[in-house]
Design an enzyme around this catalytic site. Structure first.
Site, PDB file in Angstrom:
ATOM      1  N   ASP A   1       0.869  -1.171   0.000  1.00 15.56           N
ATOM      2  CA  ASP A   1       0.000   0.000   0.000  1.00 15.56           C
ATOM      3  C   ASP A   1       0.904   1.218   0.000  1.00 15.56           C
ATOM      4  OD1 ASP A   1      -2.448   1.585   0.464  1.00 15.56           O
ATOM      5  OD2 ASP A   1      -1.496   1.973   2.384  1.00 15.56           O
ATOM      6  N   LYS A   2       0.570   2.226  -0.770  1.00 16.47           N
ATOM      7  CA  LYS A   2       1.454   3.385  -0.900  1.00 16.47           C
ATOM      8  C   LYS A   2       1.333   4.332   0.286  1.00 16.47           C
ATOM      9  CE  LYS A   2       0.484   6.831  -3.584  1.00 16.47           C
ATOM     10  NZ  LYS A   2       0.596   7.982  -2.650  1.00 16.47           N
TER      11      LYS A   2
END
Length: 490
Positions: free
Chosen positions: A342-343
């Site tokens: 997940d960024k």
């Protein structure tokens, strides 16, 4: 019996008592090798007599409960081996075995509890009550008639209407019935970028309302709401045992039964098969002693503390800000070939930062006979000063980024009056002290918000489209979040 069970629970979970017991046992082990302590004849026995019950009471009661329930597992075998060592005259080794086992159990519980923080945070941040709008008959909820009652979220029914004010969290899943606002759904996606919601749009439970006021129609009860399901799934995931723990539970049960059976066989059949006496004498060890010796030697102390490896790994990750929902996550990671991260909040901070300020139509020079549409001679400073003045006290992520960008900079002083917030669109204000270009009797007006909102302020369709096209041609590309500022048509 209940009283003894309470005592056992207190001793089992008390780290200080376990450490005291371990220290006393180590002192007893050292006594024979220190001349000063060795001169006190009964000191080692006294130390062991004090230390052994601190770790032995809980182990004995746990073993009795398991045996009464028909279970023979590692915990039972450890307790039997420890108490068997007393009858063999090696109570020190039995005490150290129990202290090590108990310390491993306490450490595992302590370290694993750290990973429960994310669930506690979800529960604490979720509202326990909702503002239920009161309507009579066929009357529908409306801003002009805001009669509401504070009710627990568990009592909300599907189809009812609730009021969500600025800064509050949406208690259950619903859809916007009236009003519009900007919300964040960071608890679902990790994205702190705000999302606009208007009439008819769905809103998940736990979403934070940044500005404005909304009437939300409940579409799911608390039991079926998004946030409650997240909490339930997280708690279920944390109860899952890692692969090693599951294997140990299964193996330990079979192993313990075999060891107990072999120990009994040696104690009972030894006199018939090998002519050993039941009780030892000066010539030969007794079969009972040999059976107890087998049980002590076969006690799985290494297997009993093996889950501590997971506990220390979870603790190490927690100290680095990484929270696991249990040891089974480490098992899953060990078999991974590729990982998708997940960024926001994982590879990035999750906080917006002001990258740059640029005039929409570029820097135009008045010396070329062109009326400047940017604020010469230093348009960035003036734009930042106006934007920061308008965003003071804001809770909006973009506004906070603008304010942080203005800190420590030499900016002109700008005062704001007639401030108005337009949920989901932007902010409008009058700048006191700055005269309007077209009318010196009036102060300049400024607007900051989304590009769509700022372009809609221009009556001419051509000007509006020109602004949108100019923004698309930004030197920084379309991947950045863009907010537009209009100061007296500049």
């Amino acid at each position: 019996a209940i009283g003894w069970a309470d005592v056992a629970d207190a001793l089992r979970e008390h780290l200080q008592l376990c450490c005291i017991s371990l220290a006393l046992l180590l002192m007893a082990a050292v006594c024979p090798h220190v001349p000063l302590l060795n001169s006190v004849g009964r000191l080692p026995a006294a130390l062991i007599a004090v230390a052994f019950p601190l770790v032995g009471v809980s182990a004995a009661l746990d073993a009795l409960v398991d045996i009464a329930d028909g279970k023979i597992n590692i915990h039972v075998l450890m307790a039997l081996a420890a108490f068997a060592s007393i009858f063999m005259g090696n109570s020190l080794e039995g005490g150290l075995l129990l202290a090590m086992f108990n310390l491993a159990h306490i450490a595992e519980e302590y370290f694993t509890s750290k990973s429960m923080y994310d669930v506690r945070e979800l529960k604490e941040n979720h509202p326990e009550f909702a503002l239920l709008l009161e309507t009579s008959g066929d009357e529908s909820a409306h801003f002009s008639n805001l009669n509401y009652a504070k009710v627990p979220v568990h009592d909300l029914e599907v189809g009812s209407h609730i009021l969500v004010r600025a800064g509050e969290a949406v208690p259950v899943d619903g859809e916007v019935y009236q009003g519009s606002s900007t919300i964040t759904i960071e608890h679902l996606t990790g994205e702190t970028k705000p999302v606009e919601r208007t009439v008819g749009d769905a809103i998940p439970g736990g979403a934070r309302n940044l500005e404005g006021m909304m009437i939300v129609k409940v579409t799911k009860s608390w039991e079926d709401s998004t946030l409650n399901r997240i909490v339930q799934l997280t708690e279920e995931g944390q109860l899952n045992k890692p692969k090693l723990q599951r294997w140990l539970d299964e193996f330990g049960e079979h192993y313990s039964k075999v060891v107990v059976a072999l120990s009994l066989a040696v104690a009972l059949l030894g006199p018939f098969l090998f002519n050993w006496p039941f009780f030892g004498n000066s010539v030969c060890r007794g079969s009972i002693y040999r059976g107890l010796g087998l049980m002590v030697a076969a006690s799985p102390c290494a297997l009993a503390v093996a889950p501590l490896a997971y506990a220390t790994a979870i603790s190490s990750l927690a100290s680095k800000g990484i929270l696991l929902k249990g040891g089974h996550v480490l098992d899953a990671l060990s078999s991974c070939q590729s990982i998708a991260f997940d960024k926001t909040g994982t590879l990035t901070t999750g906080k917006l930062m002001c990258k740059a300020i640029e005039p929409i139509h570029g820097h135009l020079d008045a010396s070329n006979g062109v009326d400047p549409s940017c604020c010469t001679p230093n348009c960035e400073s003036e734009a930042l000063a106006v934007a920061a003045a308008m965003e003071k006290g804001t809770t909006h992520p973009i506004g906070r980024a603008v304010l942080k960008h203005s800190v420590g900079r030499d900016l002109p002083v700008v005062a704001v009056e007639s401030f108005e917030s337009l949920p989901g669109r932007g902010v409008v204000a009058t700048l006191s002290g700055i005269k309007a270009r077209d009318n010196e009797n009036e102060f300049a007006k400024a607007s900051i918000g989304s590009v769509e909102y700022i372009s809609s302020l221009y009556r001419s369709y051509g000007e509006s489209e020109q602004i949108k096209e100019a923004v698309k041609c930004s030197a920084f590309g379309p991947e950045f979040v863009q907010a537009a500022l209009s100061v007296d048509k500049k």
